[in-house]
Design an enzyme around this catalytic site. Sequence first.
Site, PDB file in Angstrom:
ATOM      1  N   LYS A  98      28.795  36.963  43.156  1.00 22.35           N
ATOM      2  CA  LYS A  98      29.954  36.551  42.352  1.00 22.35           C
ATOM      3  C   LYS A  98      30.989  35.875  43.242  1.00 22.35           C
ATOM      4  CE  LYS A  98      33.098  38.729  38.923  1.00 22.35           C
ATOM      5  NZ  LYS A  98      33.470  40.028  38.318  1.00 22.35           N
TER       6      LYS A  98
ATOM      7  N   SER B 107      33.389  39.950  33.340  1.00 19.21           N
ATOM      8  CA  SER B 107      33.682  38.709  34.028  1.00 19.21           C
ATOM      9  C   SER B 107      32.566  38.225  34.950  1.00 19.21           C
ATOM     10  CB  SER B 107      34.956  38.874  34.858  1.00 19.21           C
ATOM     11  OG  SER B 107      34.756  39.820  35.895  1.00 19.21           O
TER      12      SER B 107
ATOM     13  N   SER C 171      33.120  44.745  33.984  1.00 19.74           N
ATOM     14  CA  SER C 171      32.664  43.398  34.310  1.00 19.74           C
ATOM     15  C   SER C 171      31.257  43.285  34.889  1.00 19.74           C
ATOM     16  CB  SER C 171      33.647  42.717  35.267  1.00 19.74           C
ATOM     17  OG  SER C 171      34.785  42.322  34.557  1.00 19.74           O
TER      18      SER C 171
END
Lengths: 493, 479, 103
Positions: A79, A154, A178
């Site tokens: 990420k 996310s 997330s």
Amino acid sequence: MKLYEKSAAELSLLLKKSEVSSVEIVQSFIDRIDRVEPQIKAFVSYTPESALVMARFIDDKRMRGEEQHPLAGIPVAVKDNICTEGIRTTCSSRILENFIPPYDAAVIESLKKAGMPLLGKTNLDEFAMGSSTENSAFHATRNPWNPDMVPGGSSGGSAAAVASAMVPLALGSDTGGSVRQPASFCGITGLRPTYGRVSRYGLIAFASSLDQIGPFSTTALDNALLLSVISGYDLRDSTSLPNSVPEFHSDLEIDCKNLRIGLIRQDPSDGFDPEVIAAVKKQAAFLGDAGAEIEEISLSMIDCGLGAYYLIAPSEASSNLGRYDGVRYGLCIEGEDIESMFSDTRGRGFGPEVKRRIIIGTYALSAGYYDAYYLQAMKVRTLIRREYEEAFKKYDLLLGATTPTPAFKLGEKVDDPLQMYLSDICNLNDALAGIPSLSVPSGIHSTGLPMGIQLSAPPLQEGTLLKIAHFLEQRNENHPKRPGIQLTEEGSA
Amino acid sequence: MHYETIIGLEIHLELQTSSKLFCGCSTSFGQEANTNCCPVCLGLPGTLPVFNKRAIELAVTAALALNSDIQLQSRFDRKNYYYPDLPKAYQISQYEQPLAKGGYLEVEFESGLRRINLERVHLEEEAGKLIHAGDSIFGADYSLVDYNRTGIPLLEIVTAPDIRSGSEARKFLETLRSILLYSGASDCKMEEGSLRCDANISLRPVGSQGYGVKAEVKNMNSFRAVETALYYEAKRQEKILAGGGTVIQQTCHWDEAEKITIPIRSKEGSSDYRYFPEPDLLPLTLDKDFISRIAESLPEMPGKRRARMAEHYGLGESELDIFIENRPLADFFEAAAEKYDDYKNLANWVQGDFLYQLRENDKKPEEIKPELFVELLTLLEKGQINRPVAKELLAEMIQNGSSPKELVEEKGLGRIAGGEKLIPLIEQVIAENPDAVENYRQGKEKAITFLVGRVMALTKGRADPGELNKLLREKISQQ
Amino acid sequence: MSDDFRKEVEYVARLSRLTLTSAEKDLMAVQINDFLESVKQVQEIDTTGVEPTSHVISMPARLREDLIQPSLPLNKVLQNAPVREDNFFRVPSITSPTEREDG
């Protein structure tokens, strides 16, 4: 079966038997990315060259007969809120669009040490604030099961990359769901470890008391392998736990007898899709049939969790994001004076959701409101922890749906932040309590979208979660692990 | 109406650690800009703080020296504000639960000894430094930021409003400084900014108990500036009050060049710091053993030491001043005094030639063995060497740590004394200088000094001039 | 109601150094109003005598030894600097002497 369709553990075995090289594996995923990425848009930065360099290095080591980590030579995506030295790290924000960290996050060091080639940095909701990966300043990521749907967020980029077989493994971060929510939306396994299990050093902070890095995979075994790589004590993170880390992957068998499981009551009247509820019950039944004791439980603090979370996280965020002022790095809108430079840089550099949370957080901390909002939320957090402590006196695990519904449509909730926040409703309390929590696929909804269940355990019990996930995986063998319909070799949707 | 000045001080003090409070960067002063920086102190995204144990020890040391009550549990908070020298846009500080509460200092004012109470002592991190292009601080075209100082451990000491004048404030600071120097917590250099002071000052009619509206005075960069600035500010407020006006609460900047305080406009909400507990640091828990270990290692404080040294060694005020100012020198003196009891002579040497040679050779008192120094003084006292040789040996001892006794033997520097060694040399000089001998006989006393000097030269300064003088007179009169 | 919130938004935007357009302020005033309504439930909970949770971990704070570690090379310190001059980060003038704590 193509190499990219295999799990990390399967690839590891092939490497060990010298049936393939790491370069071949990495190349297979590169080819896959080239075909699939244009539709999915999971990546912010793509690093095939350096991944191949690492793969060659690992192949050379293997040829020399050197001892290797089981995941050596298996590629991974990370990420884009985790710092990588020399590779830009953007948090999917304009304000960090050109930021190149001069240092590696602790987990990146661990991945490098294990010999895992990094294929790229994945898309996210700006600064990890969001539940759909639509808040990225660069582009939205699509759900591989249906490109009209969001992948969740996310960590949507990481989840979509694994679900579409562009990487076998990926790292996300979970502040209030997330990792688990996008894992559920994308039909894969995602784990939020115990707070402090994985070093946060180098994870760009959203809400420091909640942030935790976690792995995405298609199997529990792969998840355990990656968790073993990234877990452990780190001197640079004062909140890192000194506890020793078990080899999570070494034993995933579990005897369900004597296991006490609390099944969290979730009703259609609270917005839960009946099929989602049915899938949860089905999984509970698998466990019950194997001898586990299943009992329904009502958690009274669930609703308060939402309010507490959306006060605490923005408050911490408002402070954590103060540093983006245009002086040392990132976007800088030069102004007449320092004040206008600060305000214009931030006003221009942050997207609407980030601004909204900074405003809410600043408000909740400001003079006159601190006690009523922030402090009260922190007290409610204590009550949430107590509720879990009580529950874990009776149960070894808690089980429920990861999300009330499968993935929603792109654009559906963008203009309604409160509705968007509700999609994390099942994920927030675990984060507030700092306990480990995992999402594992529970079946396919009639809309063709995957559904997931969430398992939560007392602190440091990630092992139990992975074992249960492994057990259920075998019971659900007939479920497709990856979407096959929309994605073709030619890449047309 | 007569007014009474009420002053409370807020002192910031850099603690003398090797590395910064939350990272391993060096704290050394005067380095090239931005070279003592790492991802942590630059506040780069993703970085986290970790406590420096030494900083905690020094903070506890200082707080104990100030009689402050150490809290077994204290907490760090974030103080949020925007300024280019603050890289995270928050300062990690202590707000609700400081490291130590209360405390006091006994200060010898002109009016007598008085106790100044402290509110609190807490630990926080230092900010960076701004260099302004142009002459004035404000309104420069642009500024340059240097983060070398960022993250150096800083101790904040807040006094009660117990100080009554600018000169009292100065005296208080001097006393505080000597105590903190003694405790070893800080080098307290106001000129390098490692000791800084802001003041809250207000006036009230004599006899009244309440407090007037206060002004905060900043940017006082020396003890003298503190005294002058507070005197000025008190006068300014007095004029307003005497004229029937009201003082407004404000922050002022002391202008050293103009010798005036300039009010600085405070913007709306600028003091809303939105404190909240620092999530990246767990609360600081100190155990009682840790505190008592530090308490035991705490040196004797200057006031007590001064009284004791005056009593025990019979030293004068000016000698005591030097020793109280320079703790390592006093420690050296006391160590030497254990083996040498002419304290007066010892003090003269330590503060004179010894200190001079230390500075010449860039050494510290703790690097020199007191035994060697005692050895040197004893050689001199017993007449085995003379003063010039003693000074020569002292220099060598300080440079190389060599033993004066061994040096004397090695170099044959011992004093040449006694007729049998000196007479032949005297005879030689008499033979070589008949004119001078004749002049002496004619009654010219100066001639004898010349002859002594000639013999001294032959001995390379190792004879005693008094003895030579005597022997020369005897020899000439015998001839 | 939302007029009050617009003022609050302006105050808070100033505190957090965020330039907002007029439209953004209007929208946020409404959204924050809604948000605060939605967290009312949290405020209604009786938390008398409950300690706040600042950290979910309860262990003593970690202390490191006072050892100097190498700093970053200057080029890396400045590699992301938007505006630099020599060894320094350069910022526009601090025109108005705003109040700040020194230290």
